[in-house]
Design a protein around this motif. Sequence first.
Motif, short mmCIF file in Angstrom:
data_model
loop_
_atom_site.label_atom_id
_atom_site.label_comp_id
_atom_site.label_asym_id
_atom_site.label_seq_id
_atom_site.Cartn_x
_atom_site.Cartn_y
_atom_site.Cartn_z
N GLY A 1 23.90 31.12 -27.01
CA GLY A 1 25.14 31.04 -26.03
C GLY A 1 24.55 30.27 -24.92
N GLN A 2 23.17 30.10 -24.66
CA GLN A 2 22.87 29.36 -23.28
C GLN A 2 22.10 27.92 -23.92
N VAL A 3 22.29 27.02 -22.96
CA VAL A 3 21.50 25.57 -23.04
C VAL A 3 20.87 25.54 -21.79
N LEU A 4 19.77 24.40 -21.88
CA LEU A 4 18.80 23.90 -21.02
C LEU A 4 19.88 23.57 -19.61
N ASP A 5 19.50 24.01 -18.47
CA ASP A 5 19.80 23.39 -17.35
C ASP A 5 19.19 22.55 -16.50
N SER A 6 18.00 23.18 -16.39
CA SER A 6 17.03 22.25 -15.58
C SER A 6 15.28 22.81 -16.03
N PHE A 7 14.68 22.36 -15.92
CA PHE A 7 13.02 22.65 -16.08
C PHE A 7 12.07 21.95 -15.23
N ASP A 8 11.05 22.59 -14.85
CA ASP A 8 9.94 22.13 -13.91
C ASP A 8 8.50 22.21 -14.83
N ALA A 9 7.88 21.15 -14.78
CA ALA A 9 6.88 20.90 -15.99
C ALA A 9 5.54 21.06 -14.92
N THR A 10 5.49 21.19 -13.56
CA THR A 10 4.30 20.84 -12.71
C THR A 10 3.29 22.03 -13.25
N GLU A 11 3.67 23.08 -13.39
CA GLU A 11 2.51 23.90 -13.81
C GLU A 11 2.11 23.80 -15.34
N ALA A 12 2.92 23.50 -16.09
CA ALA A 12 2.57 23.29 -17.44
C ALA A 12 1.60 22.04 -17.75
N LYS A 13 1.95 21.08 -16.66
CA LYS A 13 0.98 19.74 -16.88
C LYS A 13 -0.28 20.08 -16.33
N LYS A 14 -0.37 21.05 -15.83
CA LYS A 14 -1.70 21.33 -15.03
C LYS A 14 -2.68 22.01 -15.96
N VAL A 15 -2.21 22.48 -17.22
CA VAL A 15 -2.99 23.37 -18.12
C VAL A 15 -3.84 22.33 -18.83
#
Lengths: 731, 153
Positions: free
Chosen positions: A237-251
Amino acid sequence: MESQNKYNFSRRNFLKTSVLASGGMLIGFNLLTACKPEAVMPVDIKSLNFNDFNAFIKISDEGYVTLFSPNPEIGQGVKTSMPMIIAEELDVAWSKVNVVQATLDTKNFQRQLAGGSQSISFGWDALRQTGATAKQMLVNAAAIKWNVDASTCKASKGIITNANGDQLGYGDVVKEAALLEVPENVKLKEAKDFTIIGQEIVNVDIDKIITGKPLFGLDYKAADMLYATVLRPPAFGQVLDSFDATEAKKVKGVIDVITIGGKVRDYINSGKNDWTFVMSETDKVVVVAKNTWAAIKGKKALSATWKQDSKLESTEDHDTILTKILEGNKFDVRREDGNIKKAFINADKVIEKTYHSPFLPHNCMEPMNFYANVSSEKVHLVGPVQTPEYAAKVVADMLNVDLDRVSVEMTRMGGGFGRRLYGDFVYEAAEISSAIKKPVKLISTREDDMTMGVYRPAIKYRIKAAIKDGKITGYHLKEAAINGNMYGLIPNFFPAGCIPNFKVETSNYKSNITTGAWRAPYTNFLAFAEQSFFDELALELNIDALQLRLDLLQNVKNTTDKRIEYSGKRMEDTIKLVKEKGNWGKVEKGVFQGFSAYYSHNTHVAEIAEIVLKEGFPIVKKVTVAVDCGVVINPTGARNQVEGGVIDGIGHAMYADFSFNKGKPKYKNFNTYRLIRMQETPKVAVHFVENNLSPTGLGEPGLPPAGGAVANAINIALGKRIYSQPFINEL
Amino acid sequence: MLNYTLYINGKKRVVTADADTPLLWILRDELNLIGTKFGCGIAECGACTVHIDGVATRSCQMKVSFLDDVKITTIEGLSEDGKHPVQEAWKEIDVPQCGYCQAGQIMTASAFLAENKNPSKEEIREAMHGNICRCASYNRIEKAVKVAAEKMS
């Protein structure tokens, strides 16, 4: 031997033979056209080459035989049993046979899938004819060499012998045989002459499994392959609104973070097919990484917000909705005999009970994964999917490429149970590879696998019986299910035809929680409901529970109703066998028996469960099973399927729970979701009804009766009727 | 990223990885030892079982930085050509259905039998309880462990 005459085997199924450059002979046969009577040859035979065939026999000069197994292997044993059938009629020693998994050919063939316990049932005649035809060609070639009539020659275990006692091996004549006309109307063996069918043949992949060789989708690797994890909405029932990949890209090891969803959404909106119910329209965030761990860590480091797109449903809502449906009058009638209204009015007594099952995830041990390499020239897909043909077609449509350019390699599957009928993870992998223009393996963690959707739907059954003069005169079953309803054949399973006034009707509620087939779809719970209900009726009528079924079956034994799916006689024989083998009614003190019998997927099964009480809690100690699946191809594999099905059925009936809170699945991993384990496992004794009837499938039919047999035993032991799964919540 | 020296199946292997990388993914992705399977990632199912100094251990929860100076054995190193008595028993009984969990089952069974040469039925069932088989081949696993014990004695 009874033949189901599912197809007409002729030269057109036996496409081509040729001499291999490396020596030996290759015989191509259009097995899957052969398996589907209405199929027509799709293209000019002469234009085909061997790359177009997905099933064939290869015989080397030395007489070694390679058999290509057409259907996907999900643990149901077809990679062993289907080649056994060819080898039987080809008449070669099993020790000289090597089995190789064929790849998918979407262009020419149909039903290259695993589902509905149908592979053996559909393949039986075709596989036999294939082996027998090849054998006849080899015999003909030897006869020509000897200058004798082929009818004076015999072949056995790869050796052809003439009337003088001269001998030639298959390898000695393969080159000549490959050039001969393909004979028609070859003779098949009598069951009494079988030397491979009926033997205990060990799983052909056993050595690879026990030494950890690459077999499964997750094991597949390709040069420059990247790994991807997908962050999906936490709630249906949910869909994507926004996301932040800053931390993910640091992995370390994370290469990119992208979104996908557009291509699947466009495909759904294109209306190209109506099987889009397992696809989701939301955007998803994908972490692409150099290795699995970086992809998993990267996903954990993502932050995203989600917005509500449709109703966030909870289990309590479903419960209310399904109950309301049962109490309403909007149903589709699926079968109706006699006049139930009258039967209920005239009844001495009416009994009505309601049964409830929760949603269930499949939990294949190998989590969903797939490899995709989408380039401008071609699309290469590799991995575990029960419906490779369908997946290839959707990917072709979705990426707008010609189906000819899509290839699928099937890997062995770490379980299927219906989950891998749905290729949602294949489409995701293809969309990711298409976006990053690199080969990629989509990985699901267990948490992804358990929460990403496609569940056995929650269902309620309300069953009502009319009793008059000590007989069951009316039977009325209502099904209220999430999303779907029982498939077309089920209303004609037992007890259809046994009770004169009879009605089955169904209704459903459309939910945004994705649902699909789960091992023995619908009957996995319907059998529990009905078989518990009959047990209750037997007590009410003061008749032995097993005897009540035998009495009812007398009414259907000579039926002229062509819709009836099962055989009254075969079910009776199966029940009688379990009665004898399971010592029905003759147990020591402290042991309690429960009986259940069910026909599904063309196979008749009867089970007796025995439980004991430990500190007042029921422990299932033993289950005796009788099965009529016609000819047993591989007794080892057959027993394993039935035993696994019974334990799986008991495990899910006893422990499996799954629920939703505002669209969010309650369970995510095996620390909270309980699967049956070793110490809860009963002994299972499997007995087969001996006959020479065409074989039927075993992947599913052992499961449906199991829950009912246990519930009926629990009632004897504790005087407590169970109406809902999992039982553990009721005890 | 750091270099780690691991002793796996009798060989010294040097890998470069983050300290928190589970041994499971080092084996599968870096060393191509894919016989060790991923099932749950939280040490609940046993599909990823390996031996660390002979003890059955869940490799999905074992960080690479904790593996100094230990001997690791995976299914690939359990025997030459699948001849460990447990592997032979698995073949004799034809245990697997889908086969996915079986490497983990074999690793659990072989570590258990190294400690308990003559297990009772109850001890076998207790020892194998931590390994899930979704196909439910449990009765054959129990039988194969018994057969393996006889082969080893």
